[in-house]
Design a protein around this motif. Structure first.
Motif, mmCIF file in Angstrom:
data_model
loop_
_atom_site.group_PDB
_atom_site.id
_atom_site.type_symbol
_atom_site.label_atom_id
_atom_site.label_comp_id
_atom_site.label_asym_id
_atom_site.label_seq_id
_atom_site.Cartn_x
_atom_site.Cartn_y
_atom_site.Cartn_z
ATOM 1 N N UNK A 1 0.816 -1.214 0.000
ATOM 2 C CA UNK A 1 0.000 0.000 0.000
ATOM 3 C C UNK A 1 0.850 1.266 0.000
ATOM 4 N N UNK A 2 2.079 1.169 0.531
ATOM 5 C CA UNK A 2 2.937 2.343 0.571
ATOM 6 C C UNK A 2 4.062 2.309 -0.445
ATOM 7 N N UNK A 3 4.004 1.353 -1.366
ATOM 8 C CA UNK A 3 5.109 1.181 -2.300
ATOM 9 C C UNK A 3 5.224 2.378 -3.246
ATOM 10 N N UNK A 4 6.398 3.018 -3.295
ATOM 11 C CA UNK A 4 6.593 4.145 -4.206
ATOM 12 C C UNK A 4 6.966 3.644 -5.599
ATOM 13 N N UNK A 5 7.075 4.542 -6.527
ATOM 14 C CA UNK A 5 7.590 4.182 -7.844
ATOM 15 C C UNK A 5 9.049 3.761 -7.702
ATOM 16 N N UNK A 6 9.382 2.626 -8.312
ATOM 17 C CA UNK A 6 10.736 2.068 -8.252
ATOM 18 C C UNK A 6 11.231 1.847 -9.675
ATOM 19 N N UNK A 7 11.573 2.913 -10.367
ATOM 20 C CA UNK A 7 11.839 2.818 -11.809
ATOM 21 C C UNK A 7 13.020 1.948 -12.187
ATOM 22 N N UNK A 8 13.985 1.736 -11.270
ATOM 23 C CA UNK A 8 15.183 0.973 -11.605
ATOM 24 C C UNK A 8 15.276 -0.367 -10.885
ATOM 25 N N UNK A 9 14.285 -0.695 -10.076
ATOM 26 C CA UNK A 9 14.361 -1.926 -9.300
ATOM 27 C C UNK A 9 14.378 -3.138 -10.226
ATOM 28 N N UNK A 10 15.457 -3.939 -10.122
ATOM 29 C CA UNK A 10 15.597 -5.120 -10.972
ATOM 30 C C UNK A 10 15.433 -6.415 -10.193
#
Length: 436
Positions: free
Chosen positions: A338-347
């Motif tokens: 529910x609190x997960x932010x955008x993680x554009x580079x998470x691999x």
């Protein structure tokens, strides 16, 4: 970084013969270095094991080198009896020190030294003394060497000698130093203001030694790669590390941007933090937008550590998130989701063995797929998804082949009762959005 990072000419004995092997005689040793030029910045002799005869012949050839500043003799005595192993180390260290000192071993100018995987102990360290007698080291790796308390204290004396070291890289992993040895190694860190790459893990340090080491970290350190795994920090250690992290994050960008591309590689894995030890770290983590790698696995973290928004602050550059082998339960999984932010580079996301049941696991996976478009590896094994959840998981993933093995999944390990008590704003809508 210092000159060891810019070395352009390094001779590796494995270039012509990459296999792991015993070099048993002088002829075999000389064949390894037949094409070695006389002028070199670096030499690597590892992945071979040498007899005393082979090392003596090799030493004769090594003494003629000029310009040497980078010495790698990791893993050169495997399988040799102790007496012979010490003789091998003495031959090699004496020759390499002379080469780096322009023919004079007492003026050794080596700046980078890797002596890992040699089961040194104090006797082995004694055999390597010529390599510590000249130019201050910029890089030192002594991992998997059985460094006892006495050896750790001796190393501290060699490196500090009453003043600051020149170390920028210091790796001290998988040794046997205990609490008092950890205190000695902490004194090296405290005397090394130029550190940018620090590894202190698997040292069998208890709470006292771990706390001493955590307290040695200073705001002046420019560390961007840090590994403190497998120590016993607890809540006090969490506070000490949090203080360093907060001070480093607040440092002026003009001071070499200390947290640029910060890599907490395996940093706090298996560190006995618990929720109380992790809580002090939440706020400073929000000030680490350049954090690349973070592993908090194996710390008995519960759902209490999944709230607070700390992940948002370190999300922009994050490529690796380790959160496995904790005790999140579905409540923690839902809170993270529910609190997960955008993680554009998470691999990579490691979430195995977390007592996640069907609803919490599916909600978290759904959030990751929405927020982490670059996700290429997802570990979820060792949790508790029922057959219906596994089918739904397949639907969520579609043709994305990112899920690791699920052979240890057991739906009886945990349940979703914790989600029925409410208390998580937006949970019902979120569950409905993914068809749970």
């Amino acid at each position: 970084m210092a000159t060891f990072e810019s070395a352009t000419a390094t001779f590796d004995v494995c270039t012509l013969s990459p296999k792991r092997e015993l070099i048993a005689d002088a002829a075999g040793a000389l064949a390894l270095v037949e094409t070695m030029p006389a002028a070199l910045r670096g030499v690597k002799l590892g992945n071979k094991s040498y007899t005393a005869a082979a090392a003596a012949a090799l030493a004769g050839r090594l003494k003629g080198l000029r310009g040497l500043v980078d010495v790698d003799i990791a893993d050169v005595i495997a399988g040799r009896p102790e007496a012979e192993a010490l003789e091998v180390l003495a031959h090699l260290s004496g020759a390499l020190a002379a080469a780096a000192g322009g023919g004079d071993a007492a003026r050794c100018a080596a700046e980078a030294l890797d002596v890992s995987d040699n089961a040194l102990g104090q006797k082995g360290l004694d055999a390597l003394l010529p390599l510590f007698g000249g130019t201050p080291l910029v890089s030192l790796k002594t991992c998997n060497n059985g460094m006892s308390e006495a050896a750790a204290k001796q190393l501290a004396g060699l490196l500090t000698d009453g003043g600051d070291t020149a170390l920028e890289r210091f790796h001290y992993h998988n040794n046997m130093s205990g609490d008092n040895g950890a205190v000695a190694v902490a004194s090296i860190v405290a005397a090394s203001p130029k550190l940018v790459d620090l590894r202190f893990s698997g040292t069998r340090a208890g709470r006292a030694g771990s706390l001493a080491f955590a307290g040695a970290l200073r705001p002046r350190h420019l560390v961007h790669t840090l590994d403190l795994a497998d120590n016993s920090f607890g809540d006090d250690g969490g506070e000490a590390i949090a203080a360093w992290l907060a001070d480093s994050a607040a440092a002026s960008p003009s001071a070499a941007a200390p947290l640029k591309k910060l890599v907490l590689r395996d940093c706090l894995r298996d560190c006995s933090l618990g929720d109380d030890g992790f809580a002090p770290l939440m706020e400073p983590l929000t000030c680490c937008p350049d954090l690349v790698h973070l592993d908090l696995s194996g710390n008995e973290l519960t759902a209490a550590s999944c709230a607070g928004g700390w992940l948002a602050g370190c999300a922009p550059a994050l490529e690796f998130l380790g959160f496995e082998e904790n005790e999140l339960t579905s409540a923690g999984g839902a809170a993270l989701a529910l609190g997960l932010p955008a993680l554009p580079k998470l691999a990579t996301a490691l979430l195995a063995t977390n007592e996640l049941a069907s609803k919490g696991a599916l909600l978290l996976v759904s959030a990751l797929l929405a927020k982490a478009p670059a996700l290429g590896k997802l570990e979820l094994n060792g949790n508790a998804l029922d057959d219906a959840a596994l089918e739904k998981l397949g639907e969520l993933l579609g043709d994305r082949d990112i899920l690791g093995d699920m052979d240890d999944n057991d739906e009886d390990l945990a349940d979703d009762d914790c989600l029925d008590d409410g208390g998580l704003d937006g949970l019902e809508a979120a569950l409905g959005a993914v068809g749970i």
